[in-house]
Scaffold this active site. Structure first.
Site, short mmCIF file in Angstrom:
data_model
loop_
_atom_site.label_atom_id
_atom_site.label_comp_id
_atom_site.label_asym_id
_atom_site.label_seq_id
_atom_site.Cartn_x
_atom_site.Cartn_y
_atom_site.Cartn_z
N ASN A 11 0.82 -1.29 -0.01
CA ASN A 11 -0.01 0.05 -0.13
C ASN A 11 0.99 1.11 0.03
O ASN A 11 1.51 1.42 1.00
CB ASN A 11 -0.80 -0.07 1.33
N LYS A 13 0.04 4.28 -0.17
CA LYS A 13 -0.61 5.48 0.42
C LYS A 13 -0.68 6.67 -0.62
O LYS A 13 -0.54 6.44 -1.76
CB LYS A 13 0.08 5.74 1.88
N HIS A 90 -9.50 1.23 4.89
CA HIS A 90 -8.06 1.24 5.70
C HIS A 90 -8.15 2.31 6.87
O HIS A 90 -9.09 3.21 6.87
CB HIS A 90 -7.13 2.06 4.69
N GLU A 92 -6.54 4.67 7.80
CA GLU A 92 -6.37 6.18 7.43
C GLU A 92 -7.67 6.67 6.95
O GLU A 92 -7.95 7.82 6.98
CB GLU A 92 -5.29 6.25 6.65
N GLU A 162 -5.07 -4.81 10.71
CA GLU A 162 -4.00 -3.82 10.64
C GLU A 162 -4.28 -3.01 12.08
O GLU A 162 -4.79 -2.00 12.17
CB GLU A 162 -3.99 -2.84 9.41
N GLY A 168 2.97 2.44 10.65
CA GLY A 168 3.76 3.50 10.53
C GLY A 168 4.42 3.88 11.83
O GLY A 168 4.97 4.91 11.81
N SER A 207 3.58 -2.13 10.15
CA SER A 207 5.17 -1.96 10.47
C SER A 207 6.06 -3.59 10.02
O SER A 207 6.99 -4.01 10.77
CB SER A 207 5.58 -1.75 11.94
P1 13P Z 1 3.35 0.29 7.59
O1 13P Z 1 3.86 -0.86 6.93
O2 13P Z 1 4.03 1.65 6.90
O3 13P Z 1 3.23 0.36 9.13
O4 13P Z 1 1.85 0.69 6.96
C1 13P Z 1 0.78 -0.42 6.97
C2 13P Z 1 -0.49 0.04 6.51
O5 13P Z 1 -0.91 0.76 6.72
C3 13P Z 1 -0.39 -0.81 4.92
O6 13P Z 1 -1.76 -0.59 4.50
#
Ligand code: 13P
Length: 248
Positions: A11, A13, A90, A92, A162, A168, A207
């Site tokens: 992803n 983002k 997601h 976010e 997740e 992150g 992560s």
């Molecule tokens: P990270 O791997 O940067 O923690 O992000 C995970 C994520 O949100 C994947 O959709």
């Protein structure tokens, strides 16, 4: 019992570029093995990614069909580009853009209506984990889809667990913590339809990197990963994809 075919998805983002598409397609060109590899770039890069030989999907889709919805992108158009998947819900999208469980269920339905496989993202916040609400939160997020569409809709989907506190932050769930929630999800669905549950791919995200992926993917109910930051580094992403081999 054999596990399901492993799936590793990046992803991006709101990151990435045409250069990254090129680097990644060069790296993954000829990637073989029993692992399905996907990327979720920003919308303008989906077509280039597909044209360069990558399997690509959308990070979200509208819950509406084409029409007067400035800035939105509809599932039908994404499917026309040759995408097979879309993320929905997601964390976010839920936290920053206020998507509710019911919005997410509507997007899930719209994706399937247009032939995309939704990857439903679920997960608890840090304070919810501290209050031991993880199972309740994840259940509620999955139930929103089941109540709207029935358990049968999960047959053509993927669920990504997740935990928000692991996204992150560099704070990965331990393989045991992740496995416990994945098992909870599979057991919950088994109670409704054991065949669907047995075939449903459950991804871990939060992560994941090239150091911890192998142990995570080796867990019984973890069928691959949804990778954020590390998916922007072609070598790390390739190494994560390799670490899923043999876990399908
Ligand atoms: P990270 O791997 O940067 O923690 O992000 C995970 C994520 O949100 C994947 O959709």
């Amino acid at each position: 019992m054999a596990k399901r075919k492993a799936l590793v998805a990046g992803n991006w983002k709101m990151n990435g570029s045409l250069e990254l598409v090129e680097q990644l397609s060069t790296k993954l060109n000829g990637f073989d093995g029993d692992v399905e590899v996907l990327v979720f770039p920003p919308f303008p890069l989906i077509k280039s990614a597909i044209d360069s030989g990558l399997s690509a999907g959308a990070q979200t889709v509208s819950e509406n069909d084409a029409g007067a919805f400035t800035g939105e992108v509809d599932a039908k158009l994404v499917a026309q580009l040759g995408a097979k998947y879309t993320l929905v819900g997601h964390s976010e999208r839920r936290a920053i853009y206020g998507e509710s469980d019911s919005d997410v269920a509507n997007k899930f339905a719209k994706a399937q209506e247009h032939g995309l496989t939704p990857i439903l993202c679920v997960g608890e916040s840090e304070s919810e984990r501290e209050q031991e609400l993880t199972e309740q939160v994840v259940s509620r997020q999955i139930d929103a889809v089941i109540v709207k569409l029935g358990v049968a809709a999960l047959a053509n989907s993927v669920i990504a667990y997740e935990p928000v506190w692991a996204i992150g932050t560099g704070k990965t769930a331990s393989p045991e913590q992740a496995q416990a929630v994945h098992k909870f999800i599979r057991d919950k669905i088994t109670a409704l339809d054991s065949n669907i549950a047995q075939n449903l791919r459950l991804l871990y995200g939060g992560s994941v990197n090239d150091k911890n992926s192998e142990q995570l993917f080796a867990q019984e109910d973890i069928d691959g990963g949804l990778i954020g930051g590390a998916s922007l580094k072609p070598e790390s992403f390739e190494s994560i994809c390799n670490s899923a081999k043999g876990n399908g």
